[in-house]
Motif scaffolding. Structure first.
Motif: not given
Length: 310
Positions: A95-96, A136-139, A270-271, A281-282
């Motif tokens: 989620r981005f 808001e739960g964004h990766d 930003i994460y 994600v990586r």
């Protein structure tokens, strides 16, 4: 009590056929096994095993509980295996969030990453604001020049952007070409309403420094709408260079007052800070760090090409 541990112990007793055999398999004492099962039955307020000196027999409730226990054990093992592999194999939902114009620019990168990592489901949210990824739960949030809102976040630079002044050939044929920033006072300057930027056009830092206040003939908060209005000859538009580059190459827009660059900002990913970063994600961050600057450079090359200037 540790319910999951008790369920495992109960299942092992049934599989082994006795408390002693289960104790040997679990590497604990038979007394401990007996106590765990007794506590489980007390917790459930039902008899799971009928005990005799020679054998064990499950009750009807015990049979139903064993079936559910095995289902839970299987799901637990799958969850553990998946979690252990999360930092190795990119999979799951990524989620981005990104601003509208940048998000559309990045779609070729999204497609290429998805082709490389087909087990990752890309969930892209577009808006004209910078959300808090924790709330808001964004990766990952691709943000324009914003400081970290929370100490639990990490930011990595992805490059820089700026905006350029453009107008259509038709508009310039009717109104003439501005030679200096001050000449824009005589032109229709279209207004972008964006919370990330000031509305005035500041040319500070140059010998011909001045500030232009756009009129209210047309207002929008999305770069794509401003691009279309500028192409239609409604006035002079201030556009992100990556939004204007294709229209410049195709002759629908000309760059004005080059090499002036306005609204210069840094771009960050930003994460949330994590001890173990998921592979999805990586790998997405590594991909962006390598590919997004190259994509910016392609569009910058067009914006800096003098044959598209007026």
């Amino acid at each position: 009590m540790d319910m999951l541990h008790a369920m495992r112990t109960f299942a092992r007793v049934v599989e082994c056929g006795s408390f002693a055999a289960a104790a040997q398999a679990l590497d604990i004492s038979a007394a401990q096994v007996s106590r765990i099962v007794a506590e489980l039955e007390n917790q459930l307020q039902t008899r799971l095993l009928h005990r005799t000196t020679r054998r064990l027999r499950m009750s009807e409730a015990g049979e139903r509980f064993l079936e559910r226990t095995r289902q839970i054990m299987l799901l637990t093992e799958e969850a553990v295996d998946e979690a252990r592999g999360a930092h190795l194999t990119p999979r799951g939902h990524l989620r981005f969030h990104c601003t509208h114009g940048l998000g559309l620019l990045m779609m070729p990168l999204v497609a290429r990453y998805n082709a490389t990592c087909p087990e990752v489901v890309m969930e892209l949210t577009l808006s004209q604001r910078n959300p808090d990824p924790l709330a808001e739960g964004h990766d990952v949030v691709i943000t324009i020049g914003q400081g970290l809102p929370d100490s639990q976040l990490i930011a990595i630079p992805l490059g820089s952007i700026h905006s350029i002044l453009c107008a259509s050939p038709e508009y310039l044929a009717r109104h003439g070409v501005p030679e200096r920033p001050e000449d824009l006072h005589e032109h229709v300057c279209l207004r972008t309403v964006d919370p990330l930027f000031e509305e005035d056009w500041s040319f500070e830092g140059h010998s011909d420094s001045c500030v232009i206040v756009p009129q209210d003939t047309f207002l929008t908060n999305v770069a794509d709408a401003m691009l279309k209005a500028t192409e239609l000859g409604m006035g002079v538009g201030l556009l992100p260079y990556y939004s204007a580059s294709q229209a410049m190459e195709e002759g629908r827009l000309c760059r004005l007052l080059a090499p002036h660059r306005l609204r210069q900002r840094e771009i960050y990913a930003i994460y949330p800070s994590r001890h173990f970063l998921d592979a999805k994600v990586r790998t997405w961050l590594d991909f962006l760090k390598e590919q997004l600057p190259l994509l910016f450079a392609e569009h910058q090359r067009v914006a800096d090409e003098p044959r598209y200037w007026r």
